[in-house]
Design an enzyme around this catalytic site. Structure first.
Site, PDB file in Angstrom:
ATOM      1  N   ALA A 214     -66.913 -53.712 -58.678  1.00 43.74           N
ATOM      2  CA  ALA A 214     -67.168 -53.479 -60.096  1.00 43.74           C
ATOM      3  C   ALA A 214     -65.954 -53.829 -60.940  1.00 43.74           C
ATOM      4  O   ALA A 214     -66.087 -54.149 -62.121  1.00 43.74           O
ATOM      5  CB  ALA A 214     -67.558 -52.017 -60.316  1.00 43.74           C
TER       6      ALA A 214
ATOM      7  N   GLU B 115     -66.304 -58.090 -61.201  1.00 46.81           N
ATOM      8  CA  GLU B 115     -67.515 -58.878 -61.421  1.00 46.81           C
ATOM      9  C   GLU B 115     -68.024 -58.786 -62.863  1.00 46.81           C
ATOM     10  O   GLU B 115     -68.286 -59.807 -63.505  1.00 46.81           O
ATOM     11  CB  GLU B 115     -68.606 -58.412 -60.451  1.00 46.81           C
ATOM     12  CG  GLU B 115     -69.787 -59.352 -60.359  1.00 46.81           C
ATOM     13  CD  GLU B 115     -69.461 -60.668 -59.666  1.00 46.81           C
ATOM     14  OE1 GLU B 115     -69.937 -61.707 -60.146  1.00 46.81           O
ATOM     15  OE2 GLU B 115     -68.741 -60.658 -58.661  1.00 46.81           O
TER      16      GLU B 115
ATOM     17  N   SER C 270     -66.432 -57.686 -65.594  1.00 47.61           N
ATOM     18  CA  SER C 270     -65.430 -58.176 -66.559  1.00 47.61           C
ATOM     19  C   SER C 270     -65.356 -59.695 -66.554  1.00 47.61           C
ATOM     20  O   SER C 270     -65.234 -60.319 -67.616  1.00 47.61           O
ATOM     21  CB  SER C 270     -64.053 -57.594 -66.232  1.00 47.61           C
ATOM     22  OG  SER C 270     -64.028 -56.204 -66.449  1.00 47.61           O
TER      23      SER C 270
ATOM     24  N   CYS D 291     -69.708 -45.967 -67.164  1.00 45.37           N
ATOM     25  CA  CYS D 291     -68.749 -46.744 -66.382  1.00 45.37           C
ATOM     26  C   CYS D 291     -67.366 -46.105 -66.361  1.00 45.37           C
ATOM     27  O   CYS D 291     -66.754 -45.883 -67.409  1.00 45.37           O
ATOM     28  CB  CYS D 291     -68.665 -48.162 -66.952  1.00 45.37           C
ATOM     29  SG  CYS D 291     -67.440 -49.202 -66.142  1.00 45.37           S
TER      30      CYS D 291
ATOM     31  N   GLU E 187     -58.743 -55.648 -70.634  1.00 48.52           N
ATOM     32  CA  GLU E 187     -58.813 -57.032 -70.160  1.00 48.52           C
ATOM     33  C   GLU E 187     -59.491 -57.933 -71.190  1.00 48.52           C
ATOM     34  O   GLU E 187     -59.013 -59.050 -71.454  1.00 48.52           O
ATOM     35  CB  GLU E 187     -59.582 -57.088 -68.841  1.00 48.52           C
ATOM     36  CG  GLU E 187     -58.866 -56.434 -67.680  1.00 48.52           C
ATOM     37  CD  GLU E 187     -59.737 -56.300 -66.446  1.00 48.52           C
ATOM     38  OE1 GLU E 187     -59.199 -55.967 -65.374  1.00 48.52           O
ATOM     39  OE2 GLU E 187     -60.964 -56.527 -66.536  1.00 48.52           O
TER      40      GLU E 187
END
Length: 411
Positions: A248, A251, A253, A361, A370
Site C-alpha cells: 500500500a 502502489e 501513491s 487509510c 509525497e
C-alpha cells in the site's frame, strides 16, 4: 421452487454488473453508469462477477454514515462478502486476517502498534529526505533521453524509495516487490497467480522481519519485529502487516502521482497555478482537489452487514454485501459544486479518497507529503513538461486502483 429460483436468477442477470466501464472520452470521470445510479437510484442492487447481488450506495452522506457504522464488517471470510474477483475470494479463504480485513477490537489493537510513524509530525520530518529523492529522480530524467515514461522514471520509484527507507527494506529489491504486489491489484488475476505472488512477498517480508529481530535498525520493520519478539504480534500478523505496508505504501501513491500529473497537463490553467506558486498551502490544497477529482481506488470499498441497517430509504439485511464507490461521493454536487471541474482553489478537504472512519487509510499523511512534493517539484523544475502522445494513446489501468500503465512525456 424451480420457478422461484429461475425468477431470482433472471432478476440478478438483469442488474448492472459492477465495476462499470469508464467512458474513454472522459477518463477522469466516474463511469457513466455509476453517475446515473447516483442521480437516479443511489441505493441499488448490482451484480458482481460471480452472479451474486449486493447493495451499491452512491451518495456522500450515506457513504460517510456507512464508513462510520460498526454494524458493517470488513471481514472477508464471512459468508456473503462482496468479493472483487475469484482470486480475491480464494485468497480470503486461505489467508489469515490482516489489519485490512479485521473488525474491532483486533483491528484497533494492531493499528495502534503502527500509528506512531504515520503521525503528521513524524511524516513532516521526512520532507527534506523525500524532497532529495524527488530532485534526484528529476535530475536523472533531465540527464536522459526524451521522451520518457513518467511512471517508470518518476511516479513509481519515488513512493517505492520512500516506503523502502521508512520500512528498512533494500531499494534494490523494488522490482521484486513491485511485480508481486501489483499482481493482486489486477481485476483479471487468476487464483493461482494471486497465491503465487502473495506467497513470494509474504515469504520475503517474513525473512526481513527475522533479520530485523536479530539485528534491529531505526526503521518501521524493526519496530514491528520488536512487537513480534515481545509477543504483541504473532509472526503471521507481523508478516501480514509488513506486506500491507510495503504494498500500500507505493502502489496507490504511484498511480496518484502519474494520474494527477496527467490531469494537470490536461488542465493547463490549473497546472499554471501549481507551477508558479511559492505558497505551500496552494500546493496542499491542489493535492486535496486532485485526490477528490480522481479517487484512484475505483473498485469501491466493500463491507458486509452484521445487522439490519436502514440507509437511503432502503433496508440492508444482515448478511448482505455493501459496496461504497467513493468516486460518486467525491463528485456529489451538493458537497462539491460543479464536481466535474478540476478547481485547485476549491476546499476539497472533506473528500473521502482515503475512506473515512476507523478503516481510513493509515498512510494518508505520507501520501499527501509525497504528492505535494512530486507535483510542485516536477512542474517547477520542468515547466515545459507535456504529453509526448495524444491523450487517446495513454493506456489506462482497469484494476482495483485506477491509473496509467505508462505516461510518455517530453519537454
Amino acid at each position: 421452487m424451480t420457478d422461484t429460483v429461475a425468477d431470482a436468477q433472471a432478476e440478478a442477470e438483469a442488474l448492472p454488473e459492477f465495476p462499470f466501464p469508464r467512458d474513454s472520452a472522459c477518463p477522469f470521470a466516474p463511469p457513466p453508469e455509476l453517475r446515473r445510479l447516483h442521480a437516479e437510484k443511489p441505493v441499488s442492487r448490482v451484480r458482481l462477477f460471480d452472479g451474486s447481488t449486493h447493495w451499491l450506495v452512491a451518495r456522500y452522506d450515506d457513504q460517510r454514515a456507512l464508513y462510520a457504522d460498526q454494524r458493517l464488517s470488513v471481514d472477508v471470510t464471512k459468508p456473503g462478502f462482496p468479493y472483487l474477483n475469484e482470486a480475491f475470494r480464494e485468497t480470503a479463504a486461505q489467508t489469515p486476517p490482516s489489519i485490512l480485513n479485521m473488525d474491532d477490537p483486533d483491528h484497533a489493537r494492531i493499528r495502534r502498534m503502527v500509528t506512531s510513524p504515520f503521525t503528521i509530525k513524524r511524516i513532516e520530518a521526512l520532507r527534506p529526505a523525500v524532497q532529495k529523492m524527488t530532485d534526484d529522480l528529476i535530475d536523472a530524467m533531465l540527464a536522459g533521453p526524451k521522451p520518457v515514461d513518467l511512471v517508470e522514471a518518476f511516479s513509481l520509484p519515488l513512493p517505492s524509495l520512500v516506503i523502502c527507507a521508512l520500512l528498512g527494506v533494500p531499494y534494490e529489491d523494488h522490482d521484486f516487490f513491485q511485480r508481486n504486489s501489483s499482481v493482486g491489484l489486477r481485476r483479471d488475476v487468476t487464483p493461482e497467480e494471486s497465491r503465487a505472488a502473495f506467497g513470494e512477498i509474504f515469504g520475503y517480508l517474513g525473512g526481513r522481519l527475522d533479520a530485523k529481530a536479530a539485528d534491529p535498525g531505526e526503521d518501521l520493520l524493526s519496530d514491528i519485529a520488536a512487537r513480534m519478539r515481545a509477543g504483541d504480534l504473532t509472526r503471521m500478523e507481523a508478516s501480514l502487516l509488513g506486506v500491507l505496508l510495503l504494498g500500500a505504501g507505493h502502489e496507490t501513491s504511484a498511480n496518484m502521482i502519474a494520474l494527477g500529473v496527467l490531469a494537470l497537463l490536461e488542465h493547463p490553467d490549473q497546472l499554471a497555478v501549481v507551477r508558479d506558486t511559492d505558497d505551500p498551502k496552494v500546493v496542499a490544497n491542489a493535492t486535496e482537489e486532485l485526490l477528490r477529482y480522481l479517487t484512484v481506488v475505483h473498485s469501491g470499498q466493500r463491507r458486509l452487514a452484521l445487522e439490519d441497517i436502514e440507509i437511503g430509504g432502503q433496508v440492508v439485511r444482515a448478511g448482505e454485501g455493501v459496496i461504497i464507490p467513493g468516486a460518486t461521493g467525491n463528485w456529489e454536487p451538493g458537497h462539491f459544486p460543479d464536481p466535474e471541474r478540476l478547481d485547485i482553489t476549491r476546499d476539497a478537504r472533506r473528500h473521502m479518497a482515503f475512506g473515512f472512519g476507523i478503516h481510513q487509510c493509515l498512510g494518508q499523511p505520507l501520501a499527501r507529503l509525497e504528492l505535494q512534493i512530486a507535483y510542485r517539484t516536477l512542474f517547477r523544475r520542468i515547466p515545459e513538461l507535456r504529453l509526448a502522445v495524444g491523450l487517446e494513446k495513454v493506456p489506462f489501468k482497469d484494476g482495483i486502483v485506477y491509473g496509467v500503465h505508462e505516461l510518455p512525456v517530453t519537454w
